[in-house]
Design an enzyme around this catalytic site. Structure first.
Site, PDB file in Angstrom:
ATOM      1  N   HIS A   6      -3.155  -5.623   2.773  1.00 51.07           N
ATOM      2  CA  HIS A   6      -2.954  -5.745   3.633  1.00 51.07           C
ATOM      3  C   HIS A   6      -3.955  -7.416   4.271  1.00 51.07           C
ATOM      4  O   HIS A   6      -3.889  -8.036   3.272  1.00 51.07           O
ATOM      5  CB  HIS A   6      -3.708  -4.832   4.724  1.00 51.07           C
ATOM      6  CG  HIS A   6      -3.690  -3.472   4.484  1.00 51.07           C
ATOM      7  ND1 HIS A   6      -1.735  -3.428   4.787  1.00 51.07           N
ATOM      8  CD2 HIS A   6      -3.219  -2.286   3.496  1.00 51.07           C
ATOM      9  CE1 HIS A   6      -1.889  -1.693   4.814  1.00 51.07           C
ATOM     10  NE2 HIS A   6      -2.738  -1.315   3.960  1.00 51.07           N
TER      11      HIS A   6
ATOM     12  N   CYS B 226       1.278  -1.382   0.323  1.00 50.13           N
ATOM     13  CA  CYS B 226       0.087  -0.337   0.059  1.00 50.13           C
ATOM     14  C   CYS B 226       0.655   1.537  -0.029  1.00 50.13           C
ATOM     15  O   CYS B 226       0.982   1.386  -1.032  1.00 50.13           O
ATOM     16  CB  CYS B 226      -0.960   0.097   1.299  1.00 50.13           C
ATOM     17  SG  CYS B 226      -2.204   0.944   1.196  1.00 50.13           S
TER      18      CYS B 226
HETATM   19  N1  GLN Z   1      -1.416   7.013   2.388  1.00 46.26           N
HETATM   20  C1  GLN Z   1      -2.288   5.828   1.276  1.00 46.26           C
HETATM   21  C2  GLN Z   1      -3.298   6.175   0.364  1.00 46.26           C
HETATM   22  O1  GLN Z   1      -4.187   5.716   1.223  1.00 46.26           O
HETATM   23  C3  GLN Z   1      -1.888   4.824   1.276  1.00 46.26           C
HETATM   24  C4  GLN Z   1      -3.061   4.009   2.353  1.00 46.26           C
HETATM   25  C5  GLN Z   1      -2.549   2.494   2.999  1.00 46.26           C
HETATM   26  O2  GLN Z   1      -1.158   2.413   2.897  1.00 46.26           O
HETATM   27  N2  GLN Z   1      -3.236   2.192   3.508  1.00 46.26           N
HETATM   28  O3  GLN Z   1      -3.915   5.729  -0.120  1.00 46.26           O
END
Ligand code: GLN
Length: 240
Positions: free
Chosen positions: A191, A94
């Protein structure tokens, strides 16, 4: 082939550590030890140097603010880019995935990424939250993948990367493809943690780290990961 202890480095737990991504380190260590392979799992904070010469690097997800700080520190440090250039395996989740690209958005600003993967991330029309599933490219030998996504960004792949999967549920990069890979670097929005839900992905990374083919790894009992996968895929098909 690596014959000594496998050094697994989880980068920046102080910044990139949402939704149980530390589990990826635990799964890799467990699957290696179950086969009698020595491992040294290491957690390296953002105020420490990224170690040179590790066998595998992991990055987790994070909120926009910590994501931007992590990208700046990794760019300053330089060792992760050197490791990627040397063919070391990297799994990035992510926010970690986005910052391996050329650029990404955080808190309304465009930031330079590490440029390890040929991709760019911007913002989508809505937040992508929920279960994600997909079919991976046959040459990876991973079959279906499953995970949980929660991100505002959307990711556009360049020609030097392949999508990790075609999306069958959820959003991933853009509602069509999910994640990316090039050489021994894999990025994904999953995740869950990703490797608990996708043990074949864990074994692919272990094999890359050891310089062997995944089918040279001894089989281990995957009753529990398979039960978890079946439950998750079953929940998706019941929701249809
Ligand atoms: N901040 C990033 C987004 O919202 C990654 C979010 C995350 O790692 N869950 O796209």
């Amino acid at each position: 082939m690596a014959t000594s202890t496998l050094r697994l480095v989880w980068l920046y737990p102080d910044l990139l550590s949402t939704y149980g991504d530390r589990g990826n380190l635990l799964v890799l260590a467990h699957r290696a030890r179950a086969r009698g392979i020595d491992v040294e799992p290491m957690q390296v904070r953002s105020d420490q140097h990224v170690p040179h010469g590790a066998d595998l690097y992991l990055l987790g997800g994070g909120e926009d603010g910590p994501q931007a700080v992590a990208a700046e520190r990794l760019l300053d440090d330089g060792a992760l880019t050197k490791a990627a250039n040397a063919g070391k395996p990297i799994l990035a989740i992510c926010a970690g995935y986005q910052l391996l690209g050329e650029s990404f958005y955080a808190n309304g600003r465009c930031y330079p990424g590490l440029g390890i993967l040929d991709l760019r991330s911007d913002r989508g029309p809505s937040r992508a939250v929920g279960e994600i599933a997909g079919e991976t490219a046959p040459m990876l030998g991973l079959g279906s993948i499953t995970g949980f996504e929660n991100h505002g960004g959307r990711t556009h792949l360049g020609e030097a990367v392949q999508p990790l999967a075609q999306v069958s549920a959820g959003i991933g990069n853009d509602g069509v493809t999910e994640g990316a890979w090039a050489g021994h670097v894999i990025g994904t929005y999953m995740h869950g943690p990703a490797l608990a839900r996708n043990p074949r992905l864990a074994d692919l990374l272990l094999a890359w780290a050891m310089g062997i083919n995944p089918n040279q790894l001894a089989p281990i009992d995957d009753t529990w990961p398979e039960a978890l996968r079946n439950e998750r895929f079953g929940a998706l098909s019941n929701a249809e």
